[in-house]
Scaffold this motif. Structure first.
Motif, PDB file in Angstrom:
ATOM      1  N   ILE A  98       0.777  -1.246  -0.093  1.00 28.46           N
ATOM      2  CA  ILE A  98      -0.066  -0.191   0.130  1.00 28.46           C
ATOM      3  C   ILE A  98       0.699   1.248   0.012  1.00 28.46           C
ATOM      4  O   ILE A  98       0.599   2.306  -0.639  1.00 28.46           O
ATOM      5  N   ALA A  99       1.994   1.366   0.807  1.00 33.43           N
ATOM      6  CA  ALA A  99       2.899   2.388   0.853  1.00 33.43           C
ATOM      7  C   ALA A  99       3.554   2.433  -0.377  1.00 33.43           C
ATOM      8  O   ALA A  99       3.912   3.853  -0.783  1.00 33.43           O
ATOM      9  N   MET A 100       3.642   1.649  -1.214  1.00 28.39           N
ATOM     10  CA  MET A 100       4.462   1.828  -2.614  1.00 28.39           C
ATOM     11  C   MET A 100       3.440   2.611  -3.551  1.00 28.39           C
ATOM     12  O   MET A 100       4.027   2.923  -4.542  1.00 28.39           O
ATOM     13  N   VAL A 101       2.063   2.204  -3.518  1.00 30.76           N
ATOM     14  CA  VAL A 101       1.044   2.865  -4.351  1.00 30.76           C
ATOM     15  C   VAL A 101       1.332   4.252  -4.677  1.00 30.76           C
ATOM     16  O   VAL A 101       1.545   4.934  -5.889  1.00 30.76           O
ATOM     17  N   PRO A 102       1.258   5.088  -3.491  1.00 26.65           N
ATOM     18  CA  PRO A 102       1.401   6.493  -3.741  1.00 26.65           C
ATOM     19  C   PRO A 102       2.959   6.963  -4.393  1.00 26.65           C
ATOM     20  O   PRO A 102       2.978   7.964  -5.224  1.00 26.65           O
ATOM     21  N   LEU A 103       3.834   6.326  -3.811  1.00 24.69           N
ATOM     22  CA  LEU A 103       5.271   6.571  -4.502  1.00 24.69           C
ATOM     23  C   LEU A 103       5.323   6.411  -5.873  1.00 24.69           C
ATOM     24  O   LEU A 103       5.723   7.276  -6.453  1.00 24.69           O
ATOM     25  N   VAL A 104       4.859   5.122  -6.169  1.00 30.19           N
ATOM     26  CA  VAL A 104       4.924   4.718  -7.699  1.00 30.19           C
ATOM     27  C   VAL A 104       4.169   5.686  -8.535  1.00 30.19           C
ATOM     28  O   VAL A 104       4.489   6.462  -9.447  1.00 30.19           O
ATOM     29  N   SER A 105       2.922   5.745  -8.310  1.00 33.31           N
ATOM     30  CA  SER A 105       1.889   6.532  -8.858  1.00 33.31           C
ATOM     31  C   SER A 105       2.537   7.946  -9.128  1.00 33.31           C
ATOM     32  O   SER A 105       2.385   8.608 -10.048  1.00 33.31           O
ATOM     33  N   LEU A 106       2.987   8.594  -7.872  1.00 35.06           N
ATOM     34  CA  LEU A 106       3.391  10.032  -7.960  1.00 35.06           C
ATOM     35  C   LEU A 106       4.308  10.159  -8.769  1.00 35.06           C
ATOM     36  O   LEU A 106       4.431  10.949  -9.664  1.00 35.06           O
ATOM     37  N   VAL A 107       5.633   9.237  -8.697  1.00 34.02           N
ATOM     38  CA  VAL A 107       6.716   9.547  -9.640  1.00 34.02           C
ATOM     39  C   VAL A 107       6.319   9.307 -11.074  1.00 34.02           C
ATOM     40  O   VAL A 107       6.769   9.973 -11.994  1.00 34.02           O
ATOM     41  N   TYR A 108       5.473   8.503 -11.203  1.00 30.94           N
ATOM     42  CA  TYR A 108       5.110   7.966 -12.801  1.00 30.94           C
ATOM     43  C   TYR A 108       4.142   9.416 -13.221  1.00 30.94           C
ATOM     44  O   TYR A 108       4.517   9.796 -14.425  1.00 30.94           O
ATOM     45  N   GLU A 109       3.328   9.805 -12.489  1.00 33.03           N
ATOM     46  CA  GLU A 109       2.633  10.894 -12.857  1.00 33.03           C
ATOM     47  C   GLU A 109       3.498  12.236 -13.069  1.00 33.03           C
ATOM     48  O   GLU A 109       3.229  12.725 -14.115  1.00 33.03           O
ATOM     49  N   VAL A 110       4.336  12.457 -12.285  1.00 28.56           N
ATOM     50  CA  VAL A 110       5.166  13.800 -12.400  1.00 28.56           C
ATOM     51  C   VAL A 110       5.874  13.597 -13.559  1.00 28.56           C
ATOM     52  O   VAL A 110       5.920  14.526 -14.487  1.00 28.56           O
ATOM     53  N   ILE A 111       6.561  12.337 -13.806  1.00 27.75           N
ATOM     54  CA  ILE A 111       7.360  12.346 -15.096  1.00 27.75           C
ATOM     55  C   ILE A 111       6.557  12.451 -16.408  1.00 27.75           C
ATOM     56  O   ILE A 111       6.931  13.136 -17.335  1.00 27.75           O
ATOM     57  N   ARG A 112       5.292  11.685 -16.384  1.00 26.43           N
ATOM     58  CA  ARG A 112       4.623  11.592 -17.510  1.00 26.43           C
ATOM     59  C   ARG A 112       4.123  13.114 -17.875  1.00 26.43           C
ATOM     60  O   ARG A 112       4.286  13.422 -19.085  1.00 26.43           O
ATOM     61  N   ARG A 113       3.594  13.810 -16.726  1.00 24.56           N
ATOM     62  CA  ARG A 113       3.081  15.112 -17.298  1.00 24.56           C
ATOM     63  C   ARG A 113       4.270  15.946 -17.185  1.00 24.56           C
ATOM     64  O   ARG A 113       3.906  17.201 -18.253  1.00 24.56           O
ATOM     65  N   GLY A 114       5.395  15.901 -16.656  1.00 29.30           N
ATOM     66  CA  GLY A 114       6.508  16.938 -16.647  1.00 29.30           C
ATOM     67  C   GLY A 114       7.110  16.720 -17.967  1.00 29.30           C
ATOM     68  O   GLY A 114       7.918  17.984 -18.193  1.00 29.30           O
ATOM     69  N   ALA A 115       7.311  15.823 -18.514  1.00 32.27           N
ATOM     70  CA  ALA A 115       8.019  15.581 -19.611  1.00 32.27           C
ATOM     71  C   ALA A 115       7.583  16.439 -20.798  1.00 32.27           C
ATOM     72  O   ALA A 115       8.462  16.752 -21.615  1.00 32.27           O
ATOM     73  N   GLU A 116       6.360  16.752 -20.705  1.00 33.08           N
ATOM     74  CA  GLU A 116       5.581  17.566 -21.560  1.00 33.08           C
ATOM     75  C   GLU A 116       6.527  18.843 -22.250  1.00 33.08           C
ATOM     76  O   GLU A 116       6.648  19.071 -23.358  1.00 33.08           O
ATOM     77  N   ARG A 117       6.921  19.496 -21.116  1.00 37.18           N
ATOM     78  CA  ARG A 117       7.543  20.835 -21.384  1.00 37.18           C
ATOM     79  C   ARG A 117       9.005  20.715 -20.830  1.00 37.18           C
ATOM     80  O   ARG A 117       9.508  21.830 -20.541  1.00 37.18           O
ATOM     81  N   PHE A 118       9.626  19.619 -21.013  1.00 39.43           N
ATOM     82  CA  PHE A 118      10.883  19.284 -20.062  1.00 39.43           C
ATOM     83  C   PHE A 118      11.886  19.779 -21.443  1.00 39.43           C
ATOM     84  O   PHE A 118      12.498  18.934 -21.934  1.00 39.43           O
ATOM     85  N   ASP A 119      11.783  21.041 -21.765  1.00 40.82           N
ATOM     86  CA  ASP A 119      12.827  21.319 -23.091  1.00 40.82           C
ATOM     87  C   ASP A 119      13.646  22.431 -22.685  1.00 40.82           C
ATOM     88  O   ASP A 119      13.867  23.097 -21.725  1.00 40.82           O
ATOM     89  N   ALA A 120      14.383  22.913 -23.958  1.00 38.46           N
ATOM     90  CA  ALA A 120      15.553  23.887 -23.676  1.00 38.46           C
ATOM     91  C   ALA A 120      14.862  25.158 -23.246  1.00 38.46           C
ATOM     92  O   ALA A 120      15.185  26.055 -22.415  1.00 38.46           O
ATOM     93  N   GLU A 121      13.695  25.471 -23.683  1.00 33.67           N
ATOM     94  CA  GLU A 121      13.024  26.999 -23.484  1.00 33.67           C
ATOM     95  C   GLU A 121      12.877  27.078 -22.065  1.00 33.67           C
ATOM     96  O   GLU A 121      12.775  27.994 -21.567  1.00 33.67           O
ATOM     97  N   PHE A 122      12.264  26.005 -21.508  1.00 35.32           N
ATOM     98  CA  PHE A 122      11.869  25.836 -20.040  1.00 35.32           C
ATOM     99  C   PHE A 122      12.882  26.465 -19.214  1.00 35.32           C
ATOM    100  O   PHE A 122      12.833  27.012 -18.280  1.00 35.32           O
ATOM    101  N   PHE A 123      14.227  25.907 -19.671  1.00 33.02           N
ATOM    102  CA  PHE A 123      15.373  26.358 -18.604  1.00 33.02           C
ATOM    103  C   PHE A 123      16.194  27.443 -18.993  1.00 33.02           C
ATOM    104  O   PHE A 123      17.304  28.153 -18.443  1.00 33.02           O
ATOM    105  N   SER A 124      15.580  28.075 -20.196  1.00 38.11           N
ATOM    106  CA  SER A 124      16.357  29.323 -20.551  1.00 38.11           C
ATOM    107  C   SER A 124      15.410  30.585 -20.837  1.00 38.11           C
ATOM    108  O   SER A 124      16.084  31.903 -20.693  1.00 38.11           O
ATOM    109  N   ALA A 125      14.205  30.574 -20.683  1.00 36.51           N
ATOM    110  CA  ALA A 125      13.288  31.788 -20.647  1.00 36.51           C
ATOM    111  C   ALA A 125      12.533  31.858 -19.359  1.00 36.51           C
ATOM    112  O   ALA A 125      12.566  31.060 -18.575  1.00 36.51           O
ATOM    113  N   SER A 126      12.240  33.276 -19.107  1.00 36.93           N
ATOM    114  CA  SER A 126      11.540  33.404 -18.095  1.00 36.93           C
ATOM    115  C   SER A 126      10.115  33.793 -18.596  1.00 36.93           C
ATOM    116  O   SER A 126       9.869  33.288 -19.853  1.00 36.93           O
ATOM    117  N   LEU A 127       9.167  34.121 -17.621  1.00 36.76           N
ATOM    118  CA  LEU A 127       7.727  34.171 -17.975  1.00 36.76           C
ATOM    119  C   LEU A 127       7.303  35.687 -18.461  1.00 36.76           C
ATOM    120  O   LEU A 127       6.315  35.983 -18.637  1.00 36.76           O
TER     121      LEU A 127
END
Lengths: 362, 315
Positions: A98-127
């Protein structure tokens, strides 16, 4: 093994049936519980296909049925004591699952959704001037690095000197009360640390003030106790013989500490400081109320609002603007970067302690 | 013998300036920490005085300070207690699994994996809670309302977003799981091997060994650890601020409806950036209340844990 000669002859006869516990799987082959769980999975599959298919319910049914099956089978074949033991084993393993469910789902979810904008512009431009797609978190990343650096500069000297006092000098009531209040300080809610920094700076600058240094002060309140605790543990590990050898050579105490004690403990100290940085780098609440947010670059911690990665993520998520998806994507990428920073610092801490461990253990 | 060993320390303080400066700096740093902690209390009090002395209709909500902070304190305690009730059994079971059930080679690695839960920033838990957990809990809440709706906790109408008090309790439970299980693990690993082996030698099963030797020894450590977890849950801010759809619901026991009391910490985070004047002082006053509550809980927890460590020397 045994001292008496009569006991063993009587022992096996009387206690063998109930003493299966000692031998482990004497009465039940090791594959039996697995077989029971396999049968439970098939049954759960059948239930799932008959009613409505749902992967979560399937897993729950499998675990519940398997546990029940194992318990009942063991109760029939091995007796109640062994059955309860098997029941507890199943429960304890499921708890870990049960304790592994949040860990795995959280890491998976963050990587899946975070990969969308994980590009050079994200690290070089401001808003600045960004509406809709594009834009990045360069300003927030720099803000986080500057504020974390300032926090480290404030916390490490204070924390380290306090640890040295507690280990090398401290005696009596002052030492006890410092130790106790460090423990208490560990439990201060992060938002209260933020309020403290705000209340402190309001007295100097007037209401509504927002500065990068305020965030560093707030985070220091959270970081100092962590540094003290870890440094204290490490300094205590330095063997007394080293200190005594230095004293015997006529080295003053302060030089002994600087030249003998600290170099011996340096790996542990570095590990502790790295973990303490990892602890504060993801803090959001104190920065939210002391540093605020801005869309522009600001490298000066003593002048006006700064952006920081966690606060940036928070505002991108909660106040996304008109096409919300772009900002929410940026928020997830910021969360991903944040997790990578924290995990990276944890790995670095482990590496430091592993690479330099032989020196300290000697 | 005793006189020769005690003589060198007596001669040591030959009072070199370097020594005095260094010792003074170290002591000063220690005292500075006490000053900072006192400062936290003093500044919070001084900034909340305007709210404490203001008349009732000046406080946001027009009901006076007590009726503003009251529901917040209730929400804070309720969410933290749910988290505690969920996390403690789970954490103890995990600690038992790692200490007594998992293969020795894996145990350290598994412990590290559980500790990873503590490394994840609280705001990321907020993201996970609102996007992943809350929607998945809605069918479960519907089921609870249909079948257990007669219990006040599960009274309807069910929130359609899942951003409820129970969700917060579960997220907070995940967040305090690492600290409770880390302390339980530490206590369990200190159980004298003699006790556990004696129990096994008498023919106890593994569970009976745990019941007879481990639990009695580790009980107060587990209690202390879960109280530290409670302190952590009380002060948790960002996850609650993001997930909970709080409203001015006042004091309600319904855990799965869309009307929930907010918690102190989350309320500060949500209101502070847009507040000015007396509203800021009111928020700081609520922060003072939170500070006092967590301080009491933590001091009690430390007292319980430290009392145990006095006894553990007896093994």
């Amino acid at each position: 093994m045994s001292t008496s000669t009569q006991q063993p002859s009587a022992g096996p006869d009387t206690s063998a049936p109930s003493q299966g516990a000692l031998g482990g799987h004497e009465k039940q082959a090791p594959w039996v519980p697995w077989a029971v769980f396999g049968a439970a999975a098939v049954l759960a599959l059948a239930i799932g296909l008959l009613t409505s298919w749902n992967i979560v319910l399937f897993v729950i049914y499998t675990v519940v049925l398997g546990t029940l099956g194992t318990y009942l089978l063991s109760r029939v074949t091995e007796g109640p004591r062994k059955a309860v033991d098997r029941l507890v084993t199943c429960l304890v393993v499921s708890a870990f699952g049960i304790a592994m469910v949040p860990l795995v789902s959280l890491v998976y979810e963050v990587i899946r959704r975070g990969a969308e904008r994980f590009d050079a512009e994200f690290f070089s431009a401001s808003l600045q001037g960004v509406i809709g797609p594009g834009g990045g978190a360069y300003h927030a990343l720099m803000g986080t690095l500057i504020i974390t650096l300032l926090t480290t500069l404030i916390s490490v000297p204070i924390g380290l000197m306090t640890a040295i006092y507690l280990v090398e000098y401290g005696t009596g009531r002052l030492k006890r009360s410092i130790t106790f209040f460090i423990d208490v300080m560990t439990g201060i809610p992060s938002i209260v640390a933020g309020l403290f920094a705000y209340a402190l700076f309001v007295l100097i600058f007037g209401p509504g003030v927002r500065l990068g240094i305020m965030g560093a002060v707030a985070l220091s309140v959270l970081m100092i106790p962590v540094v003290v605790r870890s440094a204290e543990e490490v300094l205590k590990l330095v063997p007394n013989e080293l200190r005594e050898a230095a004293y015997a050579l006529g080295v003053p105490k302060w030089r002994t500490i600087l030249k003998v004690v600290i170099p011996t403990a340096i790996a542990g100290l570095a590990t502790g400081v790295t973990l303490a940085i990892a602890r504060v780098i993801g803090e959001t609440a104190p920065l939210l109320i002391t540093v605020g947010i801005t869309n522009a670059l600001n490298f000066n911690a003593f002048d006006g609002r700064m952006a920081t990665l966690p606060v940036y993520a928070y505002y991108q998520l909660t106040q996304p603007g008109v096409p919300p998806q772009d900002a929410i994507d940026r928020a997830w990428t910021a969360a991903l970067v944040l997790i990578m920073l924290v995990m990276g610092l944890n790995v670095v801490a482990r590496l430091i302690s592993r690479l330099f461990a032989p020196k300290t253990s000697r | 013998m005793t006189s020769t060993t005690s003589a060198p320390p007596a001669q040591q303080p030959k009072s070199r300036p370097g020594d005095r400066i260094f010792a003074g700096t170290a002591k000063g740093a220690g005292i500075l920490i006490l000053v900072i902690l006192a400062g936290v209390a003093v500044f919070l009090i001084s900034e909340s005085v305007p709210a404490l002395t203001a008349s009732a209709d000046e406080i946001p909500g027009d009901g006076g300070l007590a009726s503003y902070i009251g529901p917040l304190i209730f929400g804070t305690l309720l969410s933290a207690v749910i988290a505690l009730l969920v996390a403690t059994p789970l954490a103890v079971a995990i600690a038992l699994f790692i200490t007594f059930y998992a293969p020795r080679k894996l145990a350290a690695g598994l412990g590290y994996v559980v500790d990873l839960l503590a490394a994840i920033p609280s705001i990321v838990y907020g993201f996970w809670g609102i996007f992943w957990l809350a929607p998945r809990l809605v069918p479960f809440y519907r089921w609870l309302e249909e079948n257990l709706g007669f219990i006040p906790f599960f009274a309807g109408p069910v929130s359609s977003t899942g951003r409820t008090m129970l969700t917060i309790g579960l997220v907070l439970a995940v967040m305090i799981l690492p600290i409770v299980s880390a302390i339980s693990r530490e206590v369990f690993s200190q159980v004298p091997t003699l006790h556990t082996e004696a129990a096994l030698a008498l023919g106890a099963t593994r569970w009976e060994m745990i019941k007879m030797a481990v639990i009695p020894y580790g009980k107060s450590g587990v209690i202390g650890g879960s109280m530290l977890g409670l302190g952590r849950a009380l002060g948790e801010t960002m996850a609650v601020a993001i997930i909970l759809s709080g409203s001015a619901a006042g004091i309600t026991w319904a855990l799965i409806s869309s009307a929930n009391p907010q918690t102190i910490a989350a309320n500060i985070a949500l209101q502070f950036p847009e507040s000015t004047g007396l509203a800021v002082n009111t928020l700081i006053a609520s922060g003072l209340a939170l500070f006092v509550i967590t301080l009491l809980v933590n001091m009690l927890a430390r007292w319980v844990v430290n009392r145990r460590s006095d006894f553990s020397g007896a093994n």
